[in-house]
Design a protein around this motif. Structure first.
Motif: not given
Length: 221
Positions: A153-165
């Protein structure tokens, strides 16, 4: 509605979850701003007309209407203050997020290794041992999954690349299946163990047959 949003915006912002909650509240206000403005106006006009003709009701609504515009304007001011605060703290939270994600990737890599070598699905271990391991690894996974949701959610919030796991998703599926399997296994053991405590004169064959049939159907699923 106004009181609820005011309370949500009043909460201290201490972590990413708080940032997400504040952002959600701000978005909700923006989505409803026009509708509320258009709603308050006619309500005020109606009560002004009632007052003009000296039509009064003892239901307390008149006082609430008097405070409605005031409360709404206060909420809009509060929204602006929270927006400004978020802009100030964003760089620090973004830096914390990046550091947290880096540490999280290390933690998940360690967990993958542990799970694949010591987890409940390792070949050759007894069912009871697998069931015990499942409890331990499910607890560890739940903690990692909660952090995953926060960082995602934080990555989405700040427009960062969403890490995949992908391995985390794989283990999630495997644990879900293992929970069903060993939940059934433990239920069977408990039921069978209980049969030994039943006196022959109290044996209910139909009930036992029903339980065994139920277990059989669950196995097929």
């Amino acid at each position: 509605f106004i009181d609820d949003l005011s309370k949500r915006l009043s909460r201290p912002i201490k972590d990413l979850d708080d940032v997400r909650a504040a952002m959600a509240a701000l978005a909700e206000i923006r989505e409803n701003e026009i509708k509320i403005d258009m709603t308050i106006g006619p309500i005020e006009e109606t009560y002004m007309l009632l007052n003009k003709f000296e039509l009064f009701f003892e239901d307390g609504n008149a006082e609430r209407v008097d405070n409605l515009r005031y409360s709404w304007n206060n909420l809009l001011q509060q929204m602006k203050e929270v927006q400004e605060h978020l802009l100030k703290i964003q760089p620090a939270f973004k830096a914390d997020l990046l550091a947290g994600v880096e540490k999280y990737q290390e933690d998940t890599a360690f967990f993958y290794g542990d799970y694949d070598t010591k987890g409940p699905n390792v070949q050759g271990i007894a069912p009871r041992e697998a069931s015990d391991r499942l409890v331990v690894f499910q607890a560890r996974f739940d903690e990692l999954w909660a952090k995953y949701n926060t960082y995602n959610g934080g990555e989405e919030l700040f427009g960062l690349t969403i890490q995949e796991y992908p391995d985390l998703q794989r283990i999630r599926r495997e644990l879900a299946l293992a929970q069903k399997l060993y939940g059934l296994y433990n239920a069977v053991l408990e039921s069978v163990s209980g049969y030994y405590d039943i006196l022959w004169s109290e044996v209910d064959i139909e009930k036992i047959n029903g339980e065994l049939l139920d277990f059989q159907n669950k196995c097929r699923k």
